[in-house]
Design a protein around this motif. Sequence first.
Motif, PDB file in Angstrom:
ATOM      1  N   ASP A 105       0.452  -1.223   0.025  1.00 13.87           N
ATOM      2  CA  ASP A 105       0.457   0.126  -0.312  1.00 13.87           C
ATOM      3  C   ASP A 105       0.204   1.215   0.033  1.00 13.87           C
ATOM      4  OD1 ASP A 105      -1.450  -1.824  -0.119  1.00 13.87           O
ATOM      5  OD2 ASP A 105      -2.615  -1.826   1.859  1.00 13.87           O
ATOM      6  N   GLU A 106       1.734   1.147   1.250  1.00  7.21           N
ATOM      7  CA  GLU A 106       3.079   2.462   0.857  1.00  7.21           C
ATOM      8  C   GLU A 106       4.030   1.841   0.490  1.00  7.21           C
ATOM      9  OE1 GLU A 106       5.084   5.177   3.818  1.00  7.21           O
ATOM     10  OE2 GLU A 106       2.920   5.621   3.689  1.00  7.21           O
ATOM     11  N   PRO A 107       4.543   1.963  -0.817  1.00 10.35           N
ATOM     12  CA  PRO A 107       6.478   1.830  -1.406  1.00 10.35           C
ATOM     13  C   PRO A 107       7.081   2.127  -0.975  1.00 10.35           C
ATOM     14  CG  PRO A 107       4.912   1.967  -3.189  1.00 10.35           C
ATOM     15  CD  PRO A 107       4.130   2.460  -2.158  1.00 10.35           C
ATOM     16  N   ALA A 108       8.251   1.032   0.085  1.00  8.76           N
ATOM     17  CA  ALA A 108       9.094   1.400   0.486  1.00  8.76           C
ATOM     18  C   ALA A 108      10.546   2.847   0.008  1.00  8.76           C
ATOM     19  CB  ALA A 108      10.171   0.175   1.281  1.00  8.76           C
ATOM     20  N   TYR A 109       9.851   3.378  -1.202  1.00  8.91           N
ATOM     21  CA  TYR A 109      10.823   4.098  -1.304  1.00  8.91           C
ATOM     22  C   TYR A 109      10.380   5.369  -1.541  1.00  8.91           C
ATOM     23  CZ  TYR A 109       7.942   5.248  -5.526  1.00  8.91           C
ATOM     24  OH  TYR A 109       6.177   5.211  -6.370  1.00  8.91           O
ATOM     25  N   PHE A 110       9.127   5.950  -0.966  1.00  7.36           N
ATOM     26  CA  PHE A 110       8.264   6.594  -0.117  1.00  7.36           C
ATOM     27  C   PHE A 110       9.366   6.781   0.257  1.00  7.36           C
ATOM     28  CE2 PHE A 110       3.373   6.434  -1.739  1.00  7.36           C
ATOM     29  CZ  PHE A 110       3.990   6.060  -3.324  1.00  7.36           C
ATOM     30  N   ARG A 111       9.642   6.315   1.424  1.00  8.38           N
ATOM     31  CA  ARG A 111      10.784   6.809   2.616  1.00  8.38           C
ATOM     32  C   ARG A 111      11.941   7.595   2.147  1.00  8.38           C
ATOM     33  NH1 ARG A 111       7.608   2.033   4.624  1.00  8.38           N
ATOM     34  NH2 ARG A 111      10.076   1.019   4.469  1.00  8.38           N
ATOM     35  N   GLU A 112      11.997   7.145   0.867  1.00  6.24           N
ATOM     36  CA  GLU A 112      14.157   7.761   0.213  1.00  6.24           C
ATOM     37  C   GLU A 112      13.359   8.504  -0.310  1.00  6.24           C
ATOM     38  OE1 GLU A 112      15.731   4.453  -0.798  1.00  6.24           O
ATOM     39  OE2 GLU A 112      15.390   3.374   1.069  1.00  6.24           O
ATOM     40  N   THR A 113      12.634   9.159  -1.209  1.00  2.00           N
ATOM     41  CA  THR A 113      12.631  10.047  -2.499  1.00  2.00           C
ATOM     42  C   THR A 113      10.900  10.291  -2.645  1.00  2.00           C
ATOM     43  OG1 THR A 113      12.560  10.121  -4.462  1.00  2.00           O
ATOM     44  CG2 THR A 113      11.900   8.236  -3.443  1.00  2.00           C
ATOM     45  N   ALA A 114      11.017  11.948  -2.954  1.00  4.89           N
ATOM     46  CA  ALA A 114       9.892  12.460  -2.950  1.00  4.89           C
ATOM     47  C   ALA A 114       9.067  12.319  -4.931  1.00  4.89           C
ATOM     48  CB  ALA A 114      10.145  14.236  -2.863  1.00  4.89           C
ATOM     49  N   ALA A 115      10.130  11.071  -5.521  1.00  6.83           N
ATOM     50  CA  ALA A 115      10.019  10.830  -6.044  1.00  6.83           C
ATOM     51  C   ALA A 115       8.704  10.478  -6.549  1.00  6.83           C
ATOM     52  CB  ALA A 115      11.623  10.790  -7.608  1.00  6.83           C
ATOM     53  N   ARG A 116       8.012   9.925  -7.639  1.00 10.01           N
ATOM     54  CA  ARG A 116       7.296   8.952  -7.446  1.00 10.01           C
ATOM     55  C   ARG A 116       7.416   8.137  -8.953  1.00 10.01           C
ATOM     56  NH1 ARG A 116       7.914   9.269  -2.824  1.00 10.01           N
ATOM     57  NH2 ARG A 116       6.241  10.166  -1.214  1.00 10.01           N
ATOM     58  N   LEU A 117       6.333   6.982  -9.101  1.00 11.55           N
ATOM     59  CA  LEU A 117       6.010   6.151 -10.174  1.00 11.55           C
ATOM     60  C   LEU A 117       4.921   6.222 -10.624  1.00 11.55           C
ATOM     61  CD1 LEU A 117       8.175   2.881  -9.509  1.00 11.55           C
ATOM     62  CD2 LEU A 117       9.617   4.592 -11.139  1.00 11.55           C
ATOM     63  N   SER A 118       4.153   5.934 -11.268  1.00 14.67           N
ATOM     64  CA  SER A 118       2.800   5.842 -11.625  1.00 14.67           C
ATOM     65  C   SER A 118       2.295   4.252 -11.154  1.00 14.67           C
ATOM     66  CB  SER A 118       2.697   5.548 -13.120  1.00 14.67           C
ATOM     67  OG  SER A 118       1.386   5.827 -13.496  1.00 14.67           O
ATOM     68  N   HIS A 119       1.726   4.339  -9.692  1.00 12.91           N
ATOM     69  CA  HIS A 119       1.025   3.694  -9.679  1.00 12.91           C
ATOM     70  C   HIS A 119      -0.430   3.534  -9.700  1.00 12.91           C
ATOM     71  CE1 HIS A 119       4.812   2.180  -7.630  1.00 12.91           C
ATOM     72  NE2 HIS A 119       4.892   3.468  -6.933  1.00 12.91           N
ATOM     73  N   SER A 120      -1.282   2.668  -9.896  1.00  9.74           N
ATOM     74  CA  SER A 120      -2.864   2.220 -10.455  1.00  9.74           C
ATOM     75  C   SER A 120      -2.839   1.292  -9.157  1.00  9.74           C
ATOM     76  CB  SER A 120      -2.725   0.816 -11.629  1.00  9.74           C
ATOM     77  OG  SER A 120      -2.342   1.723 -12.675  1.00  9.74           O
ATOM     78  N   ARG A 121      -3.897   2.036  -8.276  1.00 10.36           N
ATOM     79  CA  ARG A 121      -4.922   1.009  -6.967  1.00 10.36           C
ATOM     80  C   ARG A 121      -6.000   0.779  -7.025  1.00 10.36           C
ATOM     81  NH1 ARG A 121       0.150   1.237  -4.683  1.00 10.36           N
ATOM     82  NH2 ARG A 121       1.027   2.488  -3.910  1.00 10.36           N
ATOM     83  N   GLU A 122      -6.664   0.734  -8.380  1.00 14.61           N
ATOM     84  CA  GLU A 122      -8.320  -0.016  -8.927  1.00 14.61           C
ATOM     85  C   GLU A 122      -8.462  -0.619  -9.605  1.00 14.61           C
ATOM     86  OE1 GLU A 122     -10.501   1.106  -7.553  1.00 14.61           O
ATOM     87  OE2 GLU A 122      -9.176   2.954  -6.169  1.00 14.61           O
TER      88      GLU A 122
END
Length: 270
Positions: A134-151
């Motif tokens: 639900d919260e990818p680990a890299y979220f804690r290391e950078t403000a950059a984001r991949l595209s994540h589909s949630r539906e």
Amino acid sequence: MTVTANIDTSYAAIGVTVPDARHAAEFLASLLGVDIVRRSAANTSVPIGPASSVDFTTANAPDQLPPRLVDLGTNHLCLTVGDIEQAAAYLDSLDEVSILGDIVTVPEGPIAGNKWVYFRSPWGALFELQQWPDEPAYFRETAARLSHSREDVASALLPTCRGLDHTGYSVPDLDAAVARLVHFHSATEVLRTEIAADRAFMTAQFDLDVEGTSRMAMVAVGDLNVELFQHSVGSQEGPRSSAAVGGNHLTLPSAGSDLPDAVRLIPGSL
């Protein structure tokens, strides 16, 4: 691999050469729950978003086997799902598809908690299933984001399918490939990691009788995630031509006028 810089549009296209374009497109489209677009007798597209597609082309020699996942220029497509166990069980029930090895949960690093497994398509190329936490680990290391589909896509035959997660490539120089995407195509580097695997693991999970290490990076180009691997596994075949099974191209929007030509060909790299 051929990379086409598309200067006039923001459209992105992942081109893949296969034994039978229509058969490959129908297979992928059924998993994703979308309709194919028939371009010609040899070309069929699968939309993966409002401004991107996977474009399949029929090879000149359809009996040729696909390249190995670790060979230079090789492409793989990864589907993201909400429940990887359920999705893998469905694929395993299909006569023309085989799951490779076990579902792996990444223990540490920027993709810790990710679950993944590869499967062999009806024409022999490898695809990947991936479930992000639900919260990818890299979220804690950078403000950059991949595209994540949630539906989940209700029309998809693949249970809990959420679309295409990324297109991946084996490249000879990871740093150069990332730099080219950032400079020419306004990509954002999101994460990097390193992987080591013994022969038993590689055989079970990828059907490859090799061992070695790999450096990996993931970058975002608009809504398209691109995964890049630099493999150190001994001997590697060179990239296939665009007319051969396993040949591929990637069409991306250009970052600006400093791109000297509309088409740039760099074998085995981005």
